[in-house]
Structures are given as structure tokens and as C-alpha cells.
Motif scaffolding. Structure first.
Motif, PDB file in Angstrom:
ATOM      1  N   VAL A 196      53.026  36.037  47.642  1.00  0.00           N
ATOM      2  CA  VAL A 196      51.737  35.593  47.125  1.00  0.00           C
ATOM      3  C   VAL A 196      50.878  36.837  46.898  1.00  0.00           C
ATOM      4  CG1 VAL A 196      49.641  34.265  47.576  1.00  0.00           C
ATOM      5  CG2 VAL A 196      51.891  33.387  48.319  1.00  0.00           C
ATOM      6  N   LEU A 197      50.376  36.979  45.692  1.00  0.00           N
ATOM      7  CA  LEU A 197      49.499  38.095  45.355  1.00  0.00           C
ATOM      8  C   LEU A 197      48.076  37.562  45.242  1.00  0.00           C
ATOM      9  CD1 LEU A 197      48.998  41.041  44.484  1.00  0.00           C
ATOM     10  CD2 LEU A 197      49.485  40.310  42.128  1.00  0.00           C
ATOM     11  N   GLU A 198      47.231  37.980  46.169  1.00  0.00           N
ATOM     12  CA  GLU A 198      45.824  37.587  46.138  1.00  0.00           C
ATOM     13  C   GLU A 198      45.023  38.704  45.482  1.00  0.00           C
ATOM     14  OE1 GLU A 198      42.513  37.686  49.412  1.00  0.00           O
ATOM     15  OE2 GLU A 198      43.755  35.889  49.728  1.00  0.00           O
ATOM     16  N   ALA A 199      44.192  38.331  44.529  1.00  0.00           N
ATOM     17  CA  ALA A 199      43.386  39.311  43.802  1.00  0.00           C
ATOM     18  C   ALA A 199      41.924  38.858  43.794  1.00  0.00           C
ATOM     19  CB  ALA A 199      43.896  39.458  42.375  1.00  0.00           C
ATOM     20  N   ARG A 200      41.039  39.767  44.166  1.00  0.00           N
ATOM     21  CA  ARG A 200      39.611  39.487  44.125  1.00  0.00           C
ATOM     22  C   ARG A 200      38.900  40.689  43.517  1.00  0.00           C
ATOM     23  NH1 ARG A 200      41.627  35.386  45.007  1.00  0.00           N
ATOM     24  NH2 ARG A 200      41.086  33.766  46.541  1.00  0.00           N
ATOM     25  N   LEU A 214      38.872  46.026  42.052  1.00  0.00           N
ATOM     26  CA  LEU A 214      39.892  44.988  42.161  1.00  0.00           C
ATOM     27  C   LEU A 214      40.648  45.203  43.467  1.00  0.00           C
ATOM     28  CD1 LEU A 214      41.486  42.646  40.756  1.00  0.00           C
ATOM     29  CD2 LEU A 214      42.962  44.421  39.778  1.00  0.00           C
ATOM     30  N   THR A 215      40.608  44.217  44.340  1.00  0.00           N
ATOM     31  CA  THR A 215      41.336  44.270  45.617  1.00  0.00           C
ATOM     32  C   THR A 215      42.560  43.373  45.537  1.00  0.00           C
ATOM     33  OG1 THR A 215      39.280  44.659  46.844  1.00  0.00           O
ATOM     34  CG2 THR A 215      41.193  43.919  48.107  1.00  0.00           C
ATOM     35  N   LEU A 216      43.714  43.956  45.775  1.00  0.00           N
ATOM     36  CA  LEU A 216      44.983  43.210  45.737  1.00  0.00           C
ATOM     37  C   LEU A 216      45.566  43.141  47.143  1.00  0.00           C
ATOM     38  CD1 LEU A 216      46.690  44.754  42.557  1.00  0.00           C
ATOM     39  CD2 LEU A 216      45.266  42.697  42.703  1.00  0.00           C
ATOM     40  N   ARG A 217      45.991  41.954  47.529  1.00  0.00           N
ATOM     41  CA  ARG A 217      46.660  41.766  48.820  1.00  0.00           C
ATOM     42  C   ARG A 217      47.962  40.994  48.580  1.00  0.00           C
ATOM     43  NH1 ARG A 217      41.349  40.100  49.607  1.00  0.00           N
ATOM     44  NH2 ARG A 217      40.061  41.566  50.807  1.00  0.00           N
ATOM     45  N   ASP A 236      32.780  52.007  33.896  1.00  0.00           N
ATOM     46  CA  ASP A 236      32.246  51.581  32.599  1.00  0.00           C
ATOM     47  C   ASP A 236      32.634  50.149  32.251  1.00  0.00           C
ATOM     48  OD1 ASP A 236      31.031  54.076  32.139  1.00  0.00           O
ATOM     49  OD2 ASP A 236      32.927  54.882  31.375  1.00  0.00           O
ATOM     50  N   VAL A 237      32.494  49.255  33.236  1.00  0.00           N
ATOM     51  CA  VAL A 237      32.831  47.844  33.029  1.00  0.00           C
ATOM     52  C   VAL A 237      31.529  47.039  33.005  1.00  0.00           C
ATOM     53  CG1 VAL A 237      34.061  45.843  33.917  1.00  0.00           C
ATOM     54  CG2 VAL A 237      35.031  48.139  34.205  1.00  0.00           C
ATOM     55  N   PRO A 238      31.201  46.394  31.890  1.00  0.00           N
ATOM     56  CA  PRO A 238      29.964  45.607  31.829  1.00  0.00           C
ATOM     57  C   PRO A 238      30.067  44.332  32.666  1.00  0.00           C
ATOM     58  CG  PRO A 238      31.243  45.322  29.826  1.00  0.00           C
ATOM     59  CD  PRO A 238      31.939  46.381  30.614  1.00  0.00           C
ATOM     60  N   ALA A 239      28.940  43.743  32.930  1.00  0.00           N
ATOM     61  CA  ALA A 239      28.916  42.494  33.701  1.00  0.00           C
ATOM     62  C   ALA A 239      29.637  41.393  32.931  1.00  0.00           C
ATOM     63  CB  ALA A 239      27.476  42.090  33.988  1.00  0.00           C
ATOM     64  N   GLY A 240      30.210  40.466  33.695  1.00  0.00           N
ATOM     65  CA  GLY A 240      30.862  39.313  33.096  1.00  0.00           C
ATOM     66  C   GLY A 240      32.306  39.521  32.695  1.00  0.00           C
ATOM     67  N   ALA A 241      32.880  40.688  33.008  1.00  0.00           N
ATOM     68  CA  ALA A 241      34.283  40.948  32.648  1.00  0.00           C
ATOM     69  C   ALA A 241      35.210  40.062  33.472  1.00  0.00           C
ATOM     70  CB  ALA A 241      34.622  42.418  32.862  1.00  0.00           C
ATOM     71  N   VAL A 242      36.248  39.560  32.823  1.00  0.00           N
ATOM     72  CA  VAL A 242      37.218  38.682  33.484  1.00  0.00           C
ATOM     73  C   VAL A 242      38.559  39.400  33.567  1.00  0.00           C
ATOM     74  CG1 VAL A 242      38.440  36.479  33.369  1.00  0.00           C
ATOM     75  CG2 VAL A 242      36.042  36.629  32.635  1.00  0.00           C
ATOM     76  N   PRO A 243      39.138  39.532  34.783  1.00  0.00           N
ATOM     77  CA  PRO A 243      40.453  40.170  34.899  1.00  0.00           C
ATOM     78  C   PRO A 243      41.565  39.269  34.340  1.00  0.00           C
ATOM     79  CG  PRO A 243      39.303  40.106  37.017  1.00  0.00           C
ATOM     80  CD  PRO A 243      38.583  39.188  36.084  1.00  0.00           C
ATOM     81  N   SER A 244      42.475  39.889  33.637  1.00  0.00           N
ATOM     82  CA  SER A 244      43.695  39.221  33.174  1.00  0.00           C
ATOM     83  C   SER A 244      44.859  39.897  33.895  1.00  0.00           C
ATOM     84  CB  SER A 244      43.841  39.369  31.657  1.00  0.00           C
ATOM     85  OG  SER A 244      45.129  38.966  31.229  1.00  0.00           O
ATOM     86  N   LEU A 245      45.388  39.262  34.925  1.00  0.00           N
ATOM     87  CA  LEU A 245      46.351  39.882  35.832  1.00  0.00           C
ATOM     88  C   LEU A 245      47.749  39.317  35.649  1.00  0.00           C
ATOM     89  CD1 LEU A 245      44.173  39.878  39.089  1.00  0.00           C
ATOM     90  CD2 LEU A 245      44.423  41.707  37.398  1.00  0.00           C
ATOM     91  N   LEU A 246      48.710  40.149  35.984  1.00  0.00           N
ATOM     92  CA  LEU A 246      50.119  39.767  35.965  1.00  0.00           C
ATOM     93  C   LEU A 246      50.571  39.396  34.545  1.00  0.00           C
ATOM     94  CD1 LEU A 246      51.943  39.759  38.525  1.00  0.00           C
ATOM     95  CD2 LEU A 246      51.956  37.279  38.347  1.00  0.00           C
ATOM     96  N   ARG A 247      50.090  40.160  33.578  1.00  0.00           N
ATOM     97  CA  ARG A 247      50.429  39.879  32.182  1.00  0.00           C
ATOM     98  C   ARG A 247      51.946  39.916  31.975  1.00  0.00           C
ATOM     99  NH1 ARG A 247      45.908  42.921  28.344  1.00  0.00           N
ATOM    100  NH2 ARG A 247      44.400  41.212  28.432  1.00  0.00           N
ATOM    101  N   LEU A 260      50.337  33.986  41.944  1.00  0.00           N
ATOM    102  CA  LEU A 260      49.066  34.699  41.811  1.00  0.00           C
ATOM    103  C   LEU A 260      47.911  33.804  42.237  1.00  0.00           C
ATOM    104  CD1 LEU A 260      47.380  37.122  40.830  1.00  0.00           C
ATOM    105  CD2 LEU A 260      47.395  36.063  38.548  1.00  0.00           C
ATOM    106  N   ASP A 261      47.109  34.307  43.150  1.00  0.00           N
ATOM    107  CA  ASP A 261      45.853  33.677  43.557  1.00  0.00           C
ATOM    108  C   ASP A 261      44.742  34.653  43.200  1.00  0.00           C
ATOM    109  OD1 ASP A 261      43.640  32.610  44.785  1.00  0.00           O
ATOM    110  OD2 ASP A 261      44.332  32.978  46.843  1.00  0.00           O
ATOM    111  N   ASP A 262      44.154  34.464  42.005  1.00  0.00           N
ATOM    112  CA  ASP A 262      43.152  35.426  41.537  1.00  0.00           C
ATOM    113  C   ASP A 262      41.721  34.959  41.735  1.00  0.00           C
ATOM    114  OD1 ASP A 262      42.925  33.497  39.599  1.00  0.00           O
ATOM    115  OD2 ASP A 262      43.814  34.711  38.003  1.00  0.00           O
TER     116      ASP A 262
END
Length: 897
Positions: A459-463, A475-478, A539-550, A558-560
Motif C-alpha cells: 500500500v502506497l500512502e501519499a499526502r 509530497l510525503t510517501l509511505r 514554484d507550485v501554485p495553489a490548487g495543484a493536484v498530484p497525479s501519482l503512479l502514472r 494507492l491511497d493518495d
């Protein structure tokens, strides 16, 4: 043969080299369905690295006639299912054995057996010992010369591995053929065919300028269904030489279609035996997915010619060395054949969906095992999704870590080092690492190899947290891996995490990690090696959404932590097709889970989700096949395995309600799809046409479903007319499915018409049985229909394809029909397991696995399922194959000691 109690466990740590090598094997067969005489002449050499000891030969269900060493009779004994000869004085000697077997009595379909009017073999994993006495293990590799003698009228075609060196007539209407395989091979790759067959032939010239004869043998009357298989074989030969520099290495390459076959196909050197399902296809009898499967399986078995045959497994614990690698290769081939980037993504999504439906549940159940297992009782039980599909994902991660050019270099080194050898998974990984010394794989090889030794799905937890003033996103990955049978504690594994960031307005953001001087594109590969790691982007503006495990860059859950709004953002804007599809699947699943907790109303799709799906359907830039996948709701079998203490009946009700909502609220969109997605050109099973037909069939199914719910007779009538008028099986089948799955009144006459039209086409009849067994359950109708179909004159328990079509479709693929509150489904399962085990233990053990995950069921299903398993366990005559499955399920997956 009844095998009685389970066999003693075989452990990887106990591996020892063979005491004797078999260098050459001269085999002579006098073939007959009632009594075949097998004479072997084996050149044997003692292994000088081991102490002198008796020669032990495996044998099963054999009638021994004679044993000679260097032409002289010798004493022998039978011990633990083996033929034991005291150690001969010479270090090298000739052993001659003569025995008989009865192919017509071989219902196990392992060894030499009768199917229809022909004789065929299946020797993987341990079937050769059912032909003659031999050191039947994969690290004993011999060069074979085979002479076949038989009645010419009954068996005009006589085939074996390698090259045909002589053939001719014999007295009494008999004839012979002599075959020689120039390459050493283990006994599991041996093959013989004697039958009345016809062949499609094609000569091809490889890049080296060599000409090769390709032949596909089938029963008379089926030759017109072999064109696609031949085209797939030629494409595979061309691709493997172009991509990996691996040429066809025999004068001829043969495929034989067998109607009774336990597996999909078998890669015997130069003589592949195939289930007819993966050879025969025409537009009138096969649907698009059948053509896809044929292309994939033909490629898979051909690619084994190098990854499996030229280099084979040292022992059966290394099974994924050949299977995982070759699945990866056939997946890459299929993506390359698909063409466009969008079509490639569709292939990848299909592969991941298979992994999740078949392998993830295995990782969470009593049969969980590493990609390289540590122990087994019956090796046939370890031809599993973990070995194949998860093994392929492990190879794919290696490919990701070293790149395409680096992977090709690693493959070259692998063959330079090990061609003609029986080796291990470690040997393959080491070759890739040594060819790419600066890669993350080489630098963390021991860590990466935990994928071979640890069972379970990580299980990959991402916050993520955002600092608006500094414009930084951290980005914290566990990672963690649940306990599995025999493995309570898990260590961190190497996880390649491909990712991107999407701005609030949808654009892809450039990615610059803290400490870097400039951004490096809009997609990155993060390498996770610890239980927890942080990555900070600037240089990341507010509201950015991560797209993980492409692209599903690692086989994990994935638990993002993304909410519905973020998932809808990915569905609308993500450049990665896999993650767009994934976002929609997760939104569907969330609604069903909400319905379980809060009631039916909570399961309804939001207007924002429906609008996103409508936009996606109308987007002309997207591939129709991709749209069809995004609109497909997760199957009930997926949901049952994903949700703890699952109630299959409740999940069925909620899923059906969600599909009903899609049908109703996208009604105009479905009409538009139906109007605009009709193929006008002649039939081709390519990605472009297949995608159009897939989306068109989905639209028709949705329109019929909504019409039945509202009492509108128009669309069911249209579907019935299309069913009758269809110019190919894909359209005919789509219309029939729409009627049956919607419980339309016209379903019954359509099914009757279909059976009458195709009653002489076995593979089409398999579909007919399958459709009825997988139909959505309503008031017990499907279960009752399956019990009725067991008595149908076209149902045969001895044919694995027919059993899979009817019995497996109910028990493995229709949870609501199988898991009944009255436990009748479990009684049915137990009856069929016991019945099949008496004839075909391999098939029975696979059926037994339908209740692997009984502990994940809610009551009353849980207790009733366990009671059924315990009832089967009391049968003293169970085969070792089935007993291992049953006992592991009862013992909650603990190893049998």
C-alpha cells in the motif's frame, strides 16, 4: 489415478543439483489410443560434484516392461513413486526402458492423452513422468531424437519437437516420422502429436536470410479460422528479432490446436500446443477480444522460444523467470501492435485490470506467495496470477528503472551469459543490473529483489501539503505491506513512482525538486527506497493536484487522499490516460461504498461526475476504446475483493443501480454514440475498429437497459434486429449480451436462435454457456439456469473449456449468483470440485480457488462457505492438487508442515 493425502512440501532452500544428467534421449513411440508402447534410450552421466548414489527416475501410471543398463538387465525397486536403480559402476552409461501407457484413460490431460480422434501431450510441469521414466526436472536438459510409429489412416500427421529428419511407410498400413531437436531442453518442453489434421503453411525469411516453414495444424473444417493466428505468429517473429535481436532458430515452427487442453497454450520447443480458443477465429465466430487474445497468446508462446526454452528455469521456484518475463514481452508486443499512444494506453489499462481482478485477491488470500515462492506441494497450483501478471509487473519496473535501451542491453547480456542453461531469477536481475551499472536498479539491486521474496500487495500512502507563501508542495510517501501467510513482517521495497502535477486550470506544471537549478519536464520518476520519504517541489501554485503512479508504475494499492473534486479534476485534465481511467473507477467505487454505509441514495453519481463523463464521451480527440473503459463500472468480482466483509447481494444491488443511473442520465449521449459509432468498412480486428465497436456495443447495452426499465419496446427490438442482421460476431454478440443482461423478453428467443445457428461451433457454444452463467442475477434465475445447463446435451464435464464457460463463470465471475444466503451455491461448488477432482485434478484445484477469499465475506456467507470447504476436505481421495488449495484455505493460508 487417485493420489490420496497431500504430498510433502518442496522447499526452495532444499534445492540440490541432480545426481545424474541425461545428455541425449532417443524415444520411440508405437502409438495407439488404448495402448502406446514407449521405448527410451538415454545417455546418462553421473554428476561428479555429488557423492555416488542411486539413480532415481520419476514415473506415474506406467506399466514397466524392461530396464537395461548398457544392454544388460539390472535390478530395480519402486520407492516413493520413483523407479530406483542402484548406482551403476560407470560414470557414463546407456539406460534403456520400455513401458506402456493408456492415453484413452488419461482424463487428467497431463502426459500423453486422447482428445477427439488424436493423441496429444502436455508435459509442463510434471507430465513427462506420465509418459516414461525420466529425471523429470527442469535443470536436466537433453537433446531428443523421437521416432513415432502409428496407423496412417488414424494418425496421418506425426509431429514432435525440432526438425523432421525422416519419414516413410511401414508394413500393415502404418508409417513413421523421425524428429530431431538440435537444442537441449528439459522434459517439460517435450511434445508429441498424432492426429488427422490439416495445416495452414507459410514460409518466412528472417533478417539473417534464413527461410523457415510456419505451420498451424487444426481439425479438418477449421482451416479457414487460422489466418489471424498465422498473421500473429509472423508479427511475433518479426517483432522479437527487431526489438530484441532474437531470431527463429529452427527450420520450422508449428502450432497445433487441441480441443481438450487444461491451459491456454504450451511453448514446447518448435511444437506449440494450443487450446483451440487461442487459435481459431473468424469474423463470423469470434469477437474482437478473441482476436486480441489469440494475438497475445501466440506471441507469448513464441517469445518463450528464447525466454523459457533457450534459457529455462533451474527449478520450479523460478517459474516467473520465464513466465513473468514472457508476459511482459507479450504485453509490450501487444502495445506496439496497437499503434497509437491512445491504443497503447487501452492495452495497459486492460493488463492492470486483469492484475487487480486476479492477482490482488490472491495476494490478500490464503494462496498468497512471492513471485519466487519458497515452498509448494503441487507445482500445478503455482501457475498463478502472481507468477504471471505480478511477475510481469516486476519486469516492467526493471524496464522503467533502466529504460528501453538499457533493458535491451540487459537482455543481450542475459543471453550471452546463460543461453542453453537452466538459471534463476537472480541471474536475470543481475544481468540487467550489470548492463546498467549507473541505474537505480543496479544501485539498489538487493532492495529491488524483495519483490521476488515478499508476498502481498504493498500500500502506497501519499499526502501533499502546500506552502502558499513559498509556493512549495511537499509530497510525503509511505509504504507498507500487509501480513501474508508465513510472512508477518515486511521490509520496504523499491517503488518507482511516476508522477505529475496539474494546475487548478488543468495545465501540466513543470517539476523542479528542491535543490535543483531548473525544472525537468512535466513528469518525473520518483524512486522510493524507504518506508517513508518526502519530495519537495518548488514554484507550485495553489490548487495543484498530484497525479501519482502514472501508467501504474508499480503494482501497489494507492491511497493518495484525494477527494472527489480532485479526482474529477484528474478525470477532466490528466495527460496520463491510465490515471484518467483510474479516477473514474475510484469515483464509481466510492459511491458504492457510500451506499453500503449510508443507503442507496448515497450511491448515486454526482451531477459533476455525470457531466465529466458526458464531456469525455463527446470528446472527438479521445479513442473510443478508452471511452468505453472509462464508462465501465468496476465488476462485482472486483468490488467483492476490495470491500471488507463483503455482502455480494448488496454490492450487486448497488452496482446495478449505479449502471441504471448511467443508462438513464446519459441517455442522449448513448443515442449520439449509437448514431456515430458504426463501422462502415469491412471487418478488421484492429485497435481502431475494435474500439468503435466496443463503445457502440456499450451504448446499445445502455439503451436497451434503460428501455426495459421504462417499458419502452423500441430499443430491445432494435437490438434483436441487429442480433439477427449482424455482419460479424462482435456486433451479434453485443446485441445478444444487451438483451440477456437487461433481462429483455427477447433474450430467450435470441438465445435459442443463437444456439441453433452455432450448435456445431464448440468455441461459440462456450460463449453461449458463459453468457447465461455470467448474466446479472435476479431472484435466483441465473443459478437455476446454470444447474439446468449442467444437463444440457452440449455440456461435457470432460472438456475444460466447457467447464470454464459454465461452472467457472458462475463461481469465479458472478458473485451475486454464486454467494447465496441459502448456501446452495457453495453446495454446487463442492459437488463440482469433488466430481472434477476424480478425473482432472488440475481443473478441480482451479475451481477450488473460487472460495479462496471466504474470510472476506459477510455472514451468513462466511460460515456457509467455510462449511463447504471443510466438507470437501473430509474426502480422503482428494488429489494433492486440490487438497493443497482446500487445506490452505481452511488453515487461513498457513504453510502445511
Amino acid at each position: 489415478m487417485r493420489e490420496g493425502p497431500a504430498l510433502a512440501p518442496v522447499r526452495r532452500e532444499d534445492y540440490a543439483p541432480p545426481a545424474y544428467w541425461i545428455r541425449t534421449a532417443e524415444l520411440t513411440f508405437d502409438l495407439d489410443t488404448a495402448k502406446t508402447i514407449v521405448a527410451s534410450k538415454l545417455a546418462i552421466e553421473r554428476n561428479p560434484a555429488l557423492p555416488v548414489q542411486p539413480l532415481r527416475l520419476h514415473g506415474e501410471d506406467l506399466n514397466l516392461l524392461r530396464v537395461l543398463v548398457n544392454g544388460q538387465s539390472v535390478s530395480f525397486r519402486h520407492e516413493d513413486g520413483q523407479l530406483v536403480l542402484e548406482a551403476p559402476e560407470a560414470d557414463q552409461f546407456i539406460l534403456e526402458i520400455r513401458n506402456t501407457i493408456a492415453p484413452e484413460k488419461n482424463t487428467q490431460l497431463s502426459g500423453l492423452y486422447a482428445s477427439g480422434s488424436g493423441l496429444f501431450t502436455q508435459c509442463e510441469a510434471e507430465g513427462f513422468r506420465r509418459i516414461t521414466y525420466f529425471v523429470d526436472r527442469p535443470d536436466v536438459m537433453a537433446r531428443y531424437t523421437v521416432t513415432l510409429r502409428a496407423d496412417r489412416r488414424k494418425y496421418p500427421v506425426l509431429l514432435s519437437n525440432g526438425n523432421l529428419i525422416e519419414q516413410g511407410d511401414l508394413d500393415g498400413g502404418r508409417h513413421f516420422a523421425r524428429w530431431e531437436d538440435p537444442f537441449p531442453k528439459p522434459s517439460y518442453l517435450f511434445a508429441v502429436v498424432a492426429a488427422d489434421l490439416v495445416a495452414r503453411e507459410q514460409w518466412v525469411r528472417t533478417r539473417s536470410g534464413q527461410d523457415h516453414l510456419l505451420q498451424i495444424y487444426v481439425t479438418r473444417g477449421d482451416l479457414d479460422k487460422t489466418e489471424h493466428a498465422m498473421n500473429s505468429l509472423i508479427a511475433s517473429i518479426v517483432w522479437d528479432e527487431a526489438r530484441f535481436g532474437l531470431p527463429l532458430d529452427l527450420q520450422r515452427f508449428m502450432i497445433v490446436a487441441v480441443p481438450d487442453f487444461n491451459m491456454g497454450a504450451m511453448e514446447n520447443k518448435g511444437l506449440n500446443l494450443f487450446n483451440t480458443k487461442y487459435v481459431l477465429a473468424s469474423s463470423a465466430t469470434a469477437i474482437d477480444s478473441d482476436f486480441d487474445a489469440i494475438e497475445s497468446v501466440v506471441a507469448h508462446e513464441y517469445f518463450h522460444n528464447w525466454t523459457g526454452n533457450r534459457i529455462t528455469c533451474r527449478d520450479w521456484f523460478q517459474l516467473s523467470l520465464k513466465e513473468g518475463l514472457t508476459v511482459f514481452r507479450d504485453q509490450e508486443f501487444s502495445m506496439d501492435m496497437a499503434g497509437s499512444a491512445s491504443a497503447r494506453a487501452v492495452r495497459r489499462i486492460a493488463d492492470v485490470r486483469t492484475l487487480r481482478e486476479r492477482q490482488f485477491p490472491e495476494d490478500a488470500g490464503p494462496m498468497a506467495h512471492p513471485v519466487r515462492p519458497d515452498v509448494y506441494q503441487a507445482i500445478d497450483n503455482f501457475y498463478t496470477p502472481t507468477i504471471y501478471e505480478k511477475g510481469a509487473e516486476v519486469v516492467r519496473m526493471m524496464h522503467t528503472l533502466v529504460g528501453q535501451a538499457g533493458f535491451a542491453a540487459g537482455m543481450r547480456l542475459y543471453f550471452e551469459r546463460h543461453d542453453g542453461q537452466a538459471v534463476t531469477c537472480d541471474d536475470f536481475a543481475q544481468a540487467l543490473a550489470d548492463a546498467n551499472p549507473d541505474s537505480p536498479l543496479a544501485q539498489q539491486l538487493d532492495l529491488f529483489k524483495r519483490w521476488y521474496t515478499q508476498a502481498g500487495t504493498p500500500v502506497l500512502e501519499a499526502r501533499s501539503t502546500h506552502d502558499p507563501l513559498a509556493q512549495r508542495l511537499t509530497l510525503t510517501l509511505r509504504q507498507r505491506c500487509p501480513a501474508t501467510p508465513g510472512q508477518a513482517q515486511k521490509l520496504p521495497q523499491l517503488l518507482p513512482v511516476r508522477m505529475g502535477l496539474l494546475a487548478a486550470e488543468g495545465r501540466a506544471l513543470p517539476l523542479q525538486l528542491e535543490g535543483e537549478t531548473q525544472a525537468r519536464g512535466t513528469e518525473r520518476l520518483l524512486i522510493m527506497t524507504q518506508a517513508e520519504q518526502q519530495f519537495t517541489f518548488t514554484d507550485v501554485p495553489a490548487g495543484a493536484v498530484p497525479s501519482l503512479l502514472r501508467g501504474f508504475s508499480a503494482p501497489v494499492v494507492l491511497d493518495d487522499g484525494l477527494d472527489d473534486e480532485a479526482l474529477l479534476h484528474l478525470l477532466d485534465w490528466d495527460r496520463d490516460p491510465f490515471n484518467r481511467w483510474e479516477a473514474s473507477q475510484r469515483l464509481y467505487t466510492r459511491r458504492i461504498v457510500a451506499g453500503l454505509r449510508e443507503g442507496v441514495e448515497a450511491s448515486r453519481l454526482s451531477s459533476a461526475h455525470l457531466q465529466a463523463l458526458s464531456r469525455l464521451l463527446r470528446d472527438e480527440a479521445l479513442d473510443p476504446a478508452f471511452k468505453e473503459l472509462v464508462l465501465q463500472v468496476p465488476s462485482e468480482m472486483q468490488l467483492v475483493d476490495q470491500i471488507a466483509q463483503a455482502d455480494p447481494q448488496r454490492l450487486h444491488e448497488l452496482r446495478e443501480g449505479l449502471v441504471d443511473q448511467l443508462a438513464a442520465e446519459l441517455c442522449e449521449d448513448w443515442t449520439w454514440v449509437d448514431d456515430t459509432h458504426q463501422v462502415k468498412a469491412g471487418y478488421r480486428p484492429d485497435a481502431a475498429q475494435s474500439g468503435i465497436r466496443a463503445l457502440g456495443n456499450l451504448a446499445l447495452a445502455m439503451k436497451v437497459r434503460h428501455a426495459v426499465a421504462t417499458g419502452d419496446p423500441v430499443w430491445p427490438g432494435k437490438a434483436y434486429q441487429r442480433f439477427k442482421d449482424a455482419s460479424n460476431m462482435t456486433l451479434r454478440w453485443g446485441a445478444l449480451e444487451a438483451l440477456v443482461n437487461a433481462h429483455a423478453e427477447l433474450a430467450a428467443p435470441a438465445l435459442a436462435h443463437f444456439h441453433e445457428q452455432f450448435r456445431h461451433e464448440p468455441l461459440v457454444l462456450d460463449k453461449w454457456f458463459q453468457l447465461q452463467a455470467r448474466a446479472p442475477e435476479r431472484q435466483g434465475e441465473v443459478f437455476a439456469k446454470v444447474r439446468q445447463l449442467l444437463k444440457h446435451p452440449d455440456f461435457h464435464l470432460g472438456n475444460p473449456n466447457r467447464v470454464r464457460a459454465l461452472v467457472f463463470s458462475l463461481t469465479h465471475f458472478n458473485p451475486a449468483a454464486f454467494h447465496r444466503a441459502d448456501a446452495a451455491g457453495y453446495v454446487f461448488w463442492a459437488e463440482r470440485v469433488i466430481e472434477l477432482d476424480a478425473a482432472n485434478p488440475q481443473l478441480a484445484s482451479r475451481l477450488a480457488r473460487a472460495l479462496d477469499r471466504w474470510q472476506n465475506l459477510a455472514e451468513p456467507y462466511r460460515s456457509a462457505a467455510r462449511e463447504a470447504i471443510a466438507r470437501v476436505a473430509t474426502r480422503p481421495e482428494l488429489s494433492s492438487d486440490t487438497r493443497e488449495i482446500i487445506e490452505r484455505a481452511l488453515n487461513e493460508g498457513q504453510e502445511t508442515s
